[in-house]
Write a protein that holds these residues in place. Structure first.
Motif, PDB file in Angstrom:
ATOM      1  N   UNK A   1      17.994 -16.940 -40.119  1.00 17.57           N
ATOM      2  CA  UNK A   1      17.565 -16.277 -38.875  1.00 17.57           C
ATOM      3  C   UNK A   1      17.924 -17.146 -37.677  1.00 17.57           C
ATOM      4  N   UNK A   2      19.027 -16.825 -37.009  1.00 16.47           N
ATOM      5  CA  UNK A   2      19.443 -17.661 -35.877  1.00 16.47           C
ATOM      6  C   UNK A   2      19.451 -16.832 -34.595  1.00 16.47           C
ATOM      7  N   UNK A   3      19.188 -17.537 -33.475  1.00 16.65           N
ATOM      8  CA  UNK A   3      19.289 -16.925 -32.150  1.00 16.65           C
ATOM      9  C   UNK A   3      20.627 -17.349 -31.567  1.00 16.65           C
ATOM     10  N   UNK A   4      21.441 -16.360 -31.200  1.00 10.47           N
ATOM     11  CA  UNK A   4      22.722 -16.674 -30.552  1.00 10.47           C
ATOM     12  C   UNK A   4      22.558 -16.527 -29.041  1.00 10.47           C
ATOM     13  N   UNK A   5      23.004 -17.527 -28.321  1.00  8.46           N
ATOM     14  CA  UNK A   5      23.025 -17.425 -26.862  1.00  8.46           C
ATOM     15  C   UNK A   5      24.473 -17.233 -26.444  1.00  8.46           C
ATOM     16  N   UNK A   6      24.734 -16.116 -25.786  1.00  7.67           N
ATOM     17  CA  UNK A   6      26.100 -15.834 -25.317  1.00  7.67           C
ATOM     18  C   UNK A   6      25.991 -15.465 -23.852  1.00  7.67           C
ATOM     19  N   UNK A   7      26.300 -16.413 -22.989  1.00  7.94           N
ATOM     20  CA  UNK A   7      26.099 -16.186 -21.558  1.00  7.94           C
ATOM     21  C   UNK A   7      27.249 -16.789 -20.777  1.00  7.94           C
ATOM     22  N   UNK A   8      27.716 -16.030 -19.781  1.00  4.77           N
ATOM     23  CA  UNK A   8      28.829 -16.531 -18.970  1.00  4.77           C
ATOM     24  C   UNK A   8      28.361 -17.625 -18.020  1.00  4.77           C
ATOM     25  N   UNK A   9      27.032 -17.823 -17.888  1.00  4.76           N
ATOM     26  CA  UNK A   9      26.568 -18.947 -17.067  1.00  4.76           C
ATOM     27  C   UNK A   9      25.291 -19.522 -17.663  1.00  4.76           C
ATOM     28  N   UNK A  10      25.106 -20.778 -17.482  1.00  7.20           N
ATOM     29  CA  UNK A  10      23.888 -21.525 -17.852  1.00  7.20           C
ATOM     30  C   UNK A  10      23.552 -21.480 -19.350  1.00  7.20           C
ATOM     31  N   UNK A  14      19.911 -22.441 -21.394  1.00  3.82           N
ATOM     32  CA  UNK A  14      19.095 -21.528 -22.214  1.00  3.82           C
ATOM     33  C   UNK A  14      18.867 -22.133 -23.600  1.00  3.82           C
ATOM     34  N   UNK A  15      19.908 -22.746 -24.157  1.00  6.86           N
ATOM     35  CA  UNK A  15      19.784 -23.341 -25.494  1.00  6.86           C
ATOM     36  C   UNK A  15      18.773 -24.494 -25.469  1.00  6.86           C
ATOM     37  N   UNK A  16      18.882 -25.317 -24.442  1.00  7.81           N
ATOM     38  CA  UNK A  16      17.954 -26.457 -24.307  1.00  7.81           C
ATOM     39  C   UNK A  16      16.513 -25.946 -24.202  1.00  7.81           C
ATOM     40  N   UNK A  17      16.324 -24.908 -23.391  1.00 12.62           N
ATOM     41  CA  UNK A  17      14.968 -24.362 -23.214  1.00 12.62           C
ATOM     42  C   UNK A  17      14.465 -23.754 -24.519  1.00 12.62           C
ATOM     43  N   UNK A  18      15.351 -23.103 -25.278  1.00 11.07           N
ATOM     44  CA  UNK A  18      14.927 -22.473 -26.537  1.00 11.07           C
ATOM     45  C   UNK A  18      14.520 -23.544 -27.544  1.00 11.07           C
ATOM     46  N   UNK A  25      13.590 -23.461 -34.336  1.00  8.90           N
ATOM     47  CA  UNK A  25      14.498 -22.308 -34.173  1.00  8.90           C
ATOM     48  C   UNK A  25      15.954 -22.753 -34.339  1.00  8.90           C
ATOM     49  N   UNK A  26      16.710 -21.950 -35.081  1.00 11.03           N
ATOM     50  CA  UNK A  26      18.154 -22.199 -35.258  1.00 11.03           C
ATOM     51  C   UNK A  26      18.857 -21.542 -34.067  1.00 11.03           C
TER      52      UNK A  26
END
Ligand code: NDP
Ligand code: OXD
Length: 315
Positions: A1-10, A14-18, A25-26
């Protein structure tokens, strides 16, 4: 169960905050997705088209933005629940932006800035807030919050939406039939609509020419436009033409047909235009991540998701 962050900015923020919110969390950051089968949730802002389709176990998409037009423009968007970001952090920032620019236009700041550039000390008469009519296009989460902030100053408020609204202190107009009456007594137009096929290009020459046609206080120099919705709502060249023709006196624009605004755009140097770089409501990564983790938790527990996007409606 992984959370993917796909963002054109920042994305890294977001990954650091998660990871700070949940050390177990993966968290993956596109394009370093790893095993695609692991990803069950994606937190996204303008991901490349087709990216989400390649995630076979995706169960939830969370939009970092309140607006989801760029996601819905992806013909390969997977058929899983899509939640948009709605949070006091974003709402408060947008209410500030709208209040700031309504006050700017009401208090004749375009003219005062021009006078300052020539070192001219000159008094200009200004109406009181209750003599200024502010029209808000889009009376959803953000439009309603903006109305509440403006109501504290005493502005005369009107709102336009797809369906009738009952918001304290705001006269309600809706649909194509209500648009003329809404515009005719709007001096400062604040736009907080989503971009959909029905709203694309709505801010055009014809619309500007219908603004503030009845009963404008003579101390206002002319109608003003504030667009913090989406650039696709407006025709940039029509704004420039309306400013030059006098249908619009001034504008505050946070969004544009093409972003970043090309250096060749006349809007950059127009003396009566304020340009901001789509930052009207840039939310804190911690708020966005907390919201995302809450939605993941709700889905795990079988609880209803918040702020589900109605795909057919387009917002
Ligand atoms: P909501 O979905 O809560 O509200 C949208 C409003 O627009 C509703 O009142 C809706 O009417 C109205 N609307 C939609 N389509 C039409 C139409 N065809 N005619 C008339 N009214 C229409 O959205 P939010 O308030 O949360 O956000 C609004 C937009 O703001 C986002 O979609 C995004 O594009 C933009 N935004 C910009 C940001 C920036 O930094 N510049 C930051 C955040 C958002 P009804 O209620 O009757 O359906
Ligand atoms: C949004 C935006 O939609 O920032 O939230 O534009």
């Amino acid at each position: 169960m992984a959370l993917l962050i796909a963002s054109s900015s920042r994305a890294d923020l977001f990954a650091e905050a998660a990871r700070a919110c949940d050390g177990d969390l993966d968290v993956r950051v596109a394009p370093d997705i790893g095993r695609r089968e692991d990803v069950t949730c994606a937190l996204v802002w303008q991901p490349p088209q087709g990216l989400l389709k390649g995630l076979p176990n995706l169960r939830l998409i969370i939009s970092i933005g309140a607006g989801v037009d760029s996601l819905l423009a992806d013909p390969t968007l997977p058929d899983v629940p899509l939640v948009r970001f709605v949070d006091p952090d974003l709402t408060g920032r947008m209410a500030e932006y709208v209040a700031l620019h309504v006050l700017f236009h009401h208090r004749r700041m375009t003219e005062f800035r021009e006078l300052q550039s020539r070192k001219v000390w000159k008094y200009l008469p200004e109406p009181a807030a209750h003599e200024v009519r502010v029209g808000i296009m889009g009376l959803g989460v953000l439009g309603t919050a903006a109305a509440s902030a403006l109501g504290a100053f005493g502005y005369r408020l009107r709102g336009w939406a797809r369906t009738p609204k009952s918001v304290a202190g705001v006269s309600s107009f809706c649909g194509a039939d209500g648009l003329d009456a809404f515009l005719a007594e709007t001096d400062i137009l604040a736009v907080l609509l989503p971009l959909t096929p029905a709203t694309r290009g709505i801010l055009d020459r014809k619309l500007f020419s219908r603004l503030s046609q009845q009963g404008r206080d003579a101390r206002l120099p002319g109608p003003a436009l504030i667009n913090a919705g989406r650039g696709g709502l407006q025709i940039d060249t029509d704004i420039a033409a309306a400013l030059d023709a006098g249908d619009l006196y001034a504008a505050s624009l946070d969004v544009f047909e093409a972003e970043p605004l090309p250096a060749t755009s006349p809007l950059w140097s127009h003396p009566r235009v304020v340009v901001t770089p789509h930052n009207a409501a840039e939310s804190a990564p911690s708020a966005i991540v907390r919201y995302a983790l809450r939605q993941m938790q709700r889905q795990r527990c079988g609880e209803p998701l918040e702020n589900l996007v109605d795909i057919r409606r387009g917002y």
